[in-house]
Write a protein that holds these residues in place. Structure first.
Motif, PDB file in Angstrom:
ATOM      1  N   VAL A  38      58.470  -8.364  42.265  1.00 48.08           N
ATOM      2  CA  VAL A  38      59.142  -7.298  41.596  1.00 48.08           C
ATOM      3  C   VAL A  38      58.700  -7.095  40.011  1.00 48.08           C
ATOM      4  N   ASP A  39      57.981  -5.776  40.094  1.00 45.67           N
ATOM      5  CA  ASP A  39      57.326  -5.415  38.841  1.00 45.67           C
ATOM      6  C   ASP A  39      58.193  -4.525  37.888  1.00 45.67           C
ATOM      7  N   PHE A  40      58.934  -5.010  37.134  1.00 40.74           N
ATOM      8  CA  PHE A  40      59.784  -4.222  36.163  1.00 40.74           C
ATOM      9  C   PHE A  40      59.108  -3.416  35.065  1.00 40.74           C
ATOM     10  N   ALA A  41      57.787  -3.664  34.772  1.00 43.26           N
ATOM     11  CA  ALA A  41      57.015  -3.152  33.826  1.00 43.26           C
ATOM     12  C   ALA A  41      56.655  -1.652  34.593  1.00 43.26           C
ATOM     13  N   SER A  42      56.944  -1.350  35.847  1.00 40.67           N
ATOM     14  CA  SER A  42      56.413   0.054  36.431  1.00 40.67           C
ATOM     15  C   SER A  42      57.855   0.596  36.513  1.00 40.67           C
ATOM     16  N   GLY A  43      59.058   0.332  35.901  1.00 44.27           N
ATOM     17  CA  GLY A  43      60.123   0.961  36.027  1.00 44.27           C
ATOM     18  C   GLY A  43      61.069   0.502  36.834  1.00 44.27           C
ATOM     19  N   PRO A  44      62.454   0.932  37.382  1.00 44.95           N
ATOM     20  CA  PRO A  44      63.413   0.167  38.109  1.00 44.95           C
ATOM     21  C   PRO A  44      62.750  -0.212  39.567  1.00 44.95           C
ATOM     22  N   PRO A  45      62.815  -1.331  39.921  1.00 44.16           N
ATOM     23  CA  PRO A  45      62.257  -1.604  41.242  1.00 44.16           C
ATOM     24  C   PRO A  45      63.065  -1.049  42.403  1.00 44.16           C
ATOM     25  N   THR A  46      62.428  -0.722  43.586  1.00 43.03           N
ATOM     26  CA  THR A  46      62.844  -0.222  44.616  1.00 43.03           C
ATOM     27  C   THR A  46      62.415  -0.936  45.748  1.00 43.03           C
ATOM     28  N   ASP A  47      62.971  -0.795  46.861  1.00 38.24           N
ATOM     29  CA  ASP A  47      62.412  -1.200  47.978  1.00 38.24           C
ATOM     30  C   ASP A  47      61.196  -0.691  48.491  1.00 38.24           C
ATOM     31  N   CYS A  48      60.869   0.589  48.282  1.00 38.79           N
ATOM     32  CA  CYS A  48      59.573   1.242  48.489  1.00 38.79           C
ATOM     33  C   CYS A  48      58.440   0.436  47.765  1.00 38.79           C
ATOM     34  N   LYS A  49      58.860   0.270  46.426  1.00 41.64           N
ATOM     35  CA  LYS A  49      57.934  -0.277  45.519  1.00 41.64           C
ATOM     36  C   LYS A  49      57.386  -1.606  46.103  1.00 41.64           C
ATOM     37  N   LEU A  50      58.572  -2.494  46.601  1.00 40.10           N
ATOM     38  CA  LEU A  50      58.173  -3.849  46.785  1.00 40.10           C
ATOM     39  C   LEU A  50      57.251  -3.943  48.216  1.00 40.10           C
ATOM     40  N   ASN A  51      57.730  -3.096  49.091  1.00 41.37           N
ATOM     41  CA  ASN A  51      56.631  -2.894  50.301  1.00 41.37           C
ATOM     42  C   ASN A  51      55.454  -2.464  50.062  1.00 41.37           C
ATOM     43  N   LEU A  52      55.194  -1.688  48.891  1.00 41.85           N
ATOM     44  CA  LEU A  52      53.823  -0.935  48.530  1.00 41.85           C
ATOM     45  C   LEU A  52      53.290  -2.272  48.074  1.00 41.85           C
ATOM     46  N   ASN A  53      53.942  -3.016  46.932  1.00 42.59           N
ATOM     47  CA  ASN A  53      53.426  -4.163  46.282  1.00 42.59           C
ATOM     48  C   ASN A  53      52.764  -5.051  47.408  1.00 42.59           C
ATOM     49  N   LEU A  54      53.585  -5.423  48.457  1.00 39.05           N
ATOM     50  CA  LEU A  54      52.978  -6.200  49.399  1.00 39.05           C
ATOM     51  C   LEU A  54      51.947  -5.678  50.132  1.00 39.05           C
ATOM     52  N   LEU A  55      51.845  -4.477  50.310  1.00 40.30           N
ATOM     53  CA  LEU A  55      50.700  -3.667  51.298  1.00 40.30           C
ATOM     54  C   LEU A  55      49.283  -3.870  50.255  1.00 40.30           C
ATOM     55  N   ILE A  56      49.608  -3.897  49.068  1.00 44.11           N
ATOM     56  CA  ILE A  56      48.334  -3.826  48.398  1.00 44.11           C
ATOM     57  C   ILE A  56      47.666  -5.292  48.177  1.00 44.11           C
ATOM     58  N   GLN A  57      48.676  -6.282  48.381  1.00 39.26           N
ATOM     59  CA  GLN A  57      48.349  -7.589  48.378  1.00 39.26           C
ATOM     60  C   GLN A  57      47.350  -7.914  49.604  1.00 39.26           C
ATOM     61  N   LEU A  58      47.678  -7.265  50.777  1.00 46.07           N
ATOM     62  CA  LEU A  58      46.967  -7.519  52.163  1.00 46.07           C
ATOM     63  C   LEU A  58      45.591  -7.111  52.009  1.00 46.07           C
ATOM     64  N   GLY A  59      45.174  -6.301  51.249  1.00 41.48           N
ATOM     65  CA  GLY A  59      43.804  -5.645  51.164  1.00 41.48           C
ATOM     66  C   GLY A  59      42.863  -6.953  50.888  1.00 41.48           C
ATOM     67  N   PRO A  60      42.928  -7.717  49.834  1.00 45.16           N
ATOM     68  CA  PRO A  60      42.092  -8.783  49.664  1.00 45.16           C
ATOM     69  C   PRO A  60      42.086  -9.936  50.441  1.00 45.16           C
ATOM     70  N   LEU A  61      43.370 -10.010  51.062  1.00 48.01           N
ATOM     71  CA  LEU A  61      43.814 -11.068  52.005  1.00 48.01           C
ATOM     72  C   LEU A  61      42.997 -10.869  53.293  1.00 48.01           C
ATOM     73  N   PHE A  62      42.968  -9.647  53.713  1.00 49.56           N
ATOM     74  CA  PHE A  62      42.203  -9.287  55.092  1.00 49.56           C
ATOM     75  C   PHE A  62      40.777  -9.230  54.671  1.00 49.56           C
ATOM     76  N   ALA A  63      40.376  -8.893  53.559  1.00 54.11           N
ATOM     77  CA  ALA A  63      38.884  -8.935  53.006  1.00 54.11           C
ATOM     78  C   ALA A  63      38.335 -10.367  53.166  1.00 54.11           C
ATOM     79  N   SER A  64      39.062 -11.533  52.723  1.00 57.96           N
ATOM     80  CA  SER A  64      38.625 -12.894  52.832  1.00 57.96           C
ATOM     81  C   SER A  64      38.695 -13.378  54.065  1.00 57.96           C
ATOM     82  N   MET A  65      39.483 -12.695  54.965  1.00 59.13           N
ATOM     83  CA  MET A  65      39.976 -13.157  56.464  1.00 59.13           C
ATOM     84  C   MET A  65      38.831 -12.655  57.567  1.00 59.13           C
ATOM     85  N   ALA A  66      38.159 -11.422  57.128  1.00 60.23           N
ATOM     86  CA  ALA A  66      37.387 -10.647  57.988  1.00 60.23           C
ATOM     87  C   ALA A  66      36.443 -11.435  58.863  1.00 60.23           C
TER      88      ALA A  66
END
Length: 241
Positions: A38-66
């Motif tokens: 939950v990133d309060f620095a980017s404004g009021p948190p929303t469910d869409c922002k939370l899902n996007l935050n998790l999606l961004i984390q998947l990039g480095p994860l998949f890169a390390s598991m390729a």
């Protein structure tokens, strides 16, 4: 002398913030879990922002598991070959040893545990579905906003016309940015396809690279995304867990 004063208070403007639901997460291989922040620095948190935050984390994860997924794919192909080969004399000892080694490897590498792979795959697909639904909601909001712009009412009023033009251009830019957000999903689709093959799931995944991202093709884009959501929902429903 007394004066009656009207103390009626006008309704004060209020922007209601909705409470967040459960934080989205993805169970990882080996028992760990990837959680949205939950990133309060980017404004009021929303469910869409939370899902996007998790999606961004998947990039480095998949890169390390390729490389891991590629190795697992090779191992699965070797196992299929070994179990299908006829039983000539020279393979009487080689094949059992190969199968025994592969069986030991399956017990040592958590990534080969099918239930964990299924759980991870299902939650990743659910995350992508949520991202696509957010995309559709954003496009719908932009289209509705553009319908409220009345350029006829601005005739003879240069200041109002300039304001409406600026608002329309900003809406077009927001639309184009939203469409660009679909492009990174294609790399995830490729990895998901590999995971599905490892666990025996034949996945017919949408090709986001084929979805147009030009403003003139909005209807085609929206139709393509809706079709993709329906297809992914069907895959998720077919997965156990």
């Amino acid at each position: 002398m007394t004066t009656d004063i009207d103390l009626t208070i006008a309704d004060a403007p209020c922007v209601e913030l909705s409470a967040l639901g459960d934080l989205p997460s993805i169970p990882l291989l080996g028992g760990a879990q990837l959680n949205a922040f939950v990133d309060f620095a980017s404004g009021p948190p929303t469910d869409c922002k939370l899902n996007l935050n998790l999606l961004i984390q998947l990039g480095p994860l998949f890169a390390s598991m390729a490389c891991l997924f590629k190795i697992l794919d090779v191992i699965s192909k070797i196992k299929d070959f070994a179990t299908a080969v006829p039983d000539p004399t020279k393979l009487l000892t080689a094949v059992p040893k190969l199968l025994e080694s592969i069986a030991k490897l399956e017990g040592c590498i958590p990534a080969l545990q099918i239930p964990n792979l299924l759980a991870m795959l299902k939650h990743i697909l659910l995350l992508i579905i949520n991202i696509l639904l957010c995309f559709l909601n954003q496009i719908d909001s932009i289209l509705k906003f553009k319908l409220t712009l009345d350029f006829d009412a601005a005739q003879g009023n240069p200041a109002l016309l300039q304001t409406l033009t600026c608002a329309s251009d900003s809406a077009d830019a927001a639309m184009k940015n939203a469409m660009s957000s679909l492009q990174p999903l294609q790399a995830l689709m490729m990895i998901i396809g590999i995971i599905g093959g490892l666990i025996g799931q034949s996945l017919e995944l949408p090709d986001f690279s084929a979805i147009p991202n030009e403003l003139a093709d909005i209807e085609k884009t929206v139709a393509g995304v809706k079709s993709a959501v329906q297809g992914l929902q069907g895959i998720v429903e077919s997965l156990p867990g």
